[in-house]
Write a protein that holds these residues in place. Structure first.
Motif, short mmCIF file in Angstrom:
data_model
loop_
_atom_site.label_atom_id
_atom_site.label_comp_id
_atom_site.label_asym_id
_atom_site.label_seq_id
_atom_site.Cartn_x
_atom_site.Cartn_y
_atom_site.Cartn_z
N PHE A 101 0.86 -1.18 0.00
CA PHE A 101 0.00 0.00 0.00
C PHE A 101 0.89 1.23 0.00
O PHE A 101 1.93 1.26 0.67
N PHE A 102 0.49 2.24 -0.77
CA PHE A 102 1.28 3.47 -0.84
C PHE A 102 0.33 4.65 -0.95
O PHE A 102 -0.52 4.68 -1.84
N GLN A 103 0.46 5.62 -0.03
CA GLN A 103 -0.36 6.82 -0.10
C GLN A 103 0.36 7.88 -0.91
O GLN A 103 1.52 8.19 -0.65
N LEU A 104 -0.35 8.43 -1.91
CA LEU A 104 0.22 9.44 -2.76
C LEU A 104 -0.85 10.47 -3.09
O LEU A 104 -1.79 10.20 -3.84
N ASP A 105 -0.74 11.66 -2.48
CA ASP A 105 -1.67 12.74 -2.76
C ASP A 105 -1.20 13.48 -4.01
O ASP A 105 0.00 13.70 -4.18
N ILE A 106 -2.14 13.86 -4.86
CA ILE A 106 -1.84 14.50 -6.13
C ILE A 106 -2.32 15.95 -6.07
O ILE A 106 -3.47 16.21 -5.76
N ASP A 107 -1.42 16.90 -6.36
CA ASP A 107 -1.77 18.31 -6.38
C ASP A 107 -1.84 18.76 -7.83
O ASP A 107 -0.81 18.88 -8.50
N LEU A 108 -3.06 18.96 -8.34
CA LEU A 108 -3.24 19.44 -9.71
C LEU A 108 -3.21 20.96 -9.73
O LEU A 108 -3.74 21.61 -8.82
N PHE A 109 -2.57 21.53 -10.74
CA PHE A 109 -2.50 22.99 -10.90
C PHE A 109 -3.52 23.43 -11.93
O PHE A 109 -3.65 22.82 -12.98
N LYS A 110 -4.22 24.52 -11.63
CA LYS A 110 -5.13 25.10 -12.62
C LYS A 110 -4.28 25.69 -13.75
O LYS A 110 -3.20 26.23 -13.50
N ILE A 111 -4.77 25.58 -14.96
CA ILE A 111 -4.02 26.09 -16.10
C ILE A 111 -3.80 27.59 -15.99
O ILE A 111 -2.75 28.11 -16.34
N ASP A 112 -4.77 28.32 -15.45
CA ASP A 112 -4.64 29.78 -15.35
C ASP A 112 -4.02 30.25 -14.03
O ASP A 112 -3.96 31.43 -13.76
N GLN A 113 -3.52 29.30 -13.22
CA GLN A 113 -2.85 29.68 -11.98
C GLN A 113 -1.56 30.42 -12.31
O GLN A 113 -0.91 30.10 -13.31
N PRO A 114 -1.16 31.40 -11.51
CA PRO A 114 0.11 32.10 -11.78
C PRO A 114 1.27 31.11 -11.85
O PRO A 114 1.32 30.14 -11.10
N ASP A 115 2.20 31.39 -12.76
CA ASP A 115 3.40 30.57 -12.93
C ASP A 115 3.10 29.14 -13.36
O ASP A 115 3.88 28.24 -13.08
N THR A 116 1.99 28.91 -14.03
CA THR A 116 1.67 27.57 -14.50
C THR A 116 1.47 27.63 -16.00
O THR A 116 0.83 28.53 -16.52
N SER A 117 2.05 26.67 -16.69
CA SER A 117 1.84 26.56 -18.13
C SER A 117 1.42 25.14 -18.44
O SER A 117 1.56 24.25 -17.60
N VAL A 118 0.92 24.91 -19.64
CA VAL A 118 0.48 23.57 -20.02
C VAL A 118 1.62 22.75 -20.59
O VAL A 118 1.40 21.69 -21.15
#
Length: 161
Positions: A101-118
């Motif tokens: 078993f392995f716990q892994l939380d995923i943090d998704l970034f919004k495309i329009d969030q500052p300093d985020t690109s696709v």
């Protein structure tokens, strides 16, 4: 002669049992510490899509992977940057069995969030099966490298503005 047949039967049944282990990855999908629901999750095994499902309303997810293969687990939601996790669920020791078993939380970034690109990056994390006692490990060096790559990309975007 009878003892040889019994020995072969034991060896064959042990190798068949070795194929029955699994890894369950579980965690939450979130953005800025807020859970995200309706995230599509895809599991690819040996370049073939084997599972498609969504996370739960509370943002959590759970996926069971059989040992003995290499997987890519992807997290998609419209308006967010896709994240991929590489999972190496096999070792040179093909007789490894067990439930991991392995716990892994995923943090998704919004495309329009500052300093985020696709811009597509490689997998954001890699899990590897270390052995029966150690279980799965998280490749910290790889995560550091990909984090530095992301920071460098953000820095170059700020310079180009």
């Amino acid at each position: 002669m009878k003892n040889i047949y019994i020995l072969l039967l034991v060896l064959v049944s042990n190798s068949l049992a070795a194929q029955n282990g699994s890894l369950t990855i579980h965690g939450r999908v979130e953005n800025e510490n807020q859970s995200i629901k309706e995230v599509a999750i895809e599991v690819v095994k040996d370049n073939e899509l084997i599972k498609e499902f969504g996370n739960y309303k509370n943002g959590s997810y759970k996926v069971r992977l059989e040992l003995g293969s290499i997987y890519n687990v992807s997290f998609y939601k419209e308006g967010y940057v896709i994240k991929n996790i590489g999972v190496i669920a096999k070792t040179p020791d093909s007789l490894l069995v067990g439930q991991f078993f392995f716990q892994l939380d995923i943090d998704l970034f919004k495309i329009d969030q500052p300093d985020t690109s696709v811009t597509v990056f490689p997998d954001v994390a890699k899990l590897m099966l270390k052995g029966a006692k150690e279980g799965f490990i998280y490749d910290k060096q790889y995560v550091r490298w990909i984090s530095n790559e992301f920071d460098a990309k953000k820095e170059s975007q700020m310079i180009n503005r």
